[in-house]
Design an enzyme around this catalytic site. Sequence first.
Site, PDB file in Angstrom:
ATOM      1  CE  LYS A  71       4.642   8.923  -7.001  1.00  0.00           C
ATOM      2  NZ  LYS A  71       4.046  10.132  -7.595  1.00  0.00           N
ATOM      3  CG  ASP A 107       4.981  12.236 -10.812  1.00  0.00           C
ATOM      4  OD1 ASP A 107       4.268  11.559 -11.578  1.00  0.00           O
ATOM      5  OD2 ASP A 107       5.119  11.960  -9.601  1.00  0.00           O
ATOM      6  N   GLY A 131       1.230  22.425  -1.808  1.00  0.00           N
ATOM      7  CA  GLY A 131       1.723  21.089  -1.459  1.00  0.00           C
ATOM      8  C   GLY A 131       3.209  20.985  -1.712  1.00  0.00           C
ATOM      9  N   GLY A 133       4.693  17.681  -1.147  1.00  0.00           N
ATOM     10  CA  GLY A 133       4.911  16.231  -1.089  1.00  0.00           C
ATOM     11  C   GLY A 133       5.549  15.765  -2.389  1.00  0.00           C
ATOM     12  CG  LEU A 227      -0.858  17.306 -10.034  1.00  0.00           C
ATOM     13  CD1 LEU A 227      -0.814  18.694 -10.605  1.00  0.00           C
ATOM     14  CD2 LEU A 227       0.307  17.090  -9.089  1.00  0.00           C
ATOM     15  N   GLY A 250      -5.963  16.398 -13.523  1.00  0.00           N
ATOM     16  CA  GLY A 250      -4.702  15.647 -13.592  1.00  0.00           C
ATOM     17  C   GLY A 250      -4.674  14.497 -14.584  1.00  0.00           C
TER      18      GLY A 250
END
Length: 283
Positions: A71, A107, A131, A133, A227, A250
Amino acid sequence: MRISGRTKIIGIIGHPVGHSLSPIMHGAAIEALNLDFVYVPFDVLPENLGKAVEGIKALDILGVNVTIPHKEAVMAFLDECDDEAREIGSVNTIRNVGGKLIGSNTDGVGFLQSLSESGFAPRGRKAVVLGAGGSGKAVAFALAKSGADIVILNKTPEKAEKLAQDICSAIGSDVKYGQISDENDLRMHLSDSDLLVNCTPVGMHPNEGCSPVKSELLHSDLVVYDLIYNPVRTKLLEDAQSVGARTMNGAKMLVYQGAASFGMWTGTVPPVDVMESSILQSL
Ligand code: NAP
């Protein structure tokens, strides 16, 4: 499904991709709308990423989703990224517009749409994001832009700090940050929070027994959003439910981020219900 001489190709690049539910979800949408499209999984090793992206142009592939671990790295190979993808620093959707590859990130949109559908309005509410990321960045930006007061806690605190600074310089919000393993920090921030979002893989199959937060730190005024969608009920969500907190997994975000990508490629209104049923059946 019938492939014709005019069938347009869309798909997903990642490594591995065998576990991805996107081919099933997009395949169901293509079938429901009777489109002459096919959605293909492409397992791309990190060292082949540049060549794979060139291949999108060379093979006139209409677009792809991008998943772990590409990504962020994929951005270097694209012609352009939209504002949101640039801000977040991560791309989950590529469009091939006449030979020009444009990166986007759906997202954040998918997360916010699922959250708003649950009746939670972020403005003025306090949210803890676990998180920093790819998904943590998208969620933190989306919440901050929606007017939530956010705290980012990460395994590597420097990444939480960097994300807090990026959000602050992009939208001027004052974002707190810290380390996920610091129990005092977690306790302090969770005690007066309205929302907890897990953007780490802790608790994901095959490590179902783990949770990123001890159950005694959760409380009934929290909405706990994990998620993770496999398993559908993580240990974090089980613990949250047992203290009376509202919970979400999620699956809806997966559907809405996918629907946003599908709409970009096909120019249609995505059949969200069909996409959701295909995911729920697969899970
Ligand atoms: P990622 O980019 O690899 O980021 C993972 C984050 O989790 C990093 O911040 C990492 O910390 C942290 N982390 C990793 N192992 C940890 C541990 N043992 N304890 C605490 N923190 C840990 O992954 P991602 O793409 O953001 O995905 C994260 C999760 O979200 C996955 O479970 C993925 O399936 C899910 N997800 C769901 C959707 C959806 O549509 N529902 C969309 C995207 C992602 P460091 O930075 O310190 O390494």
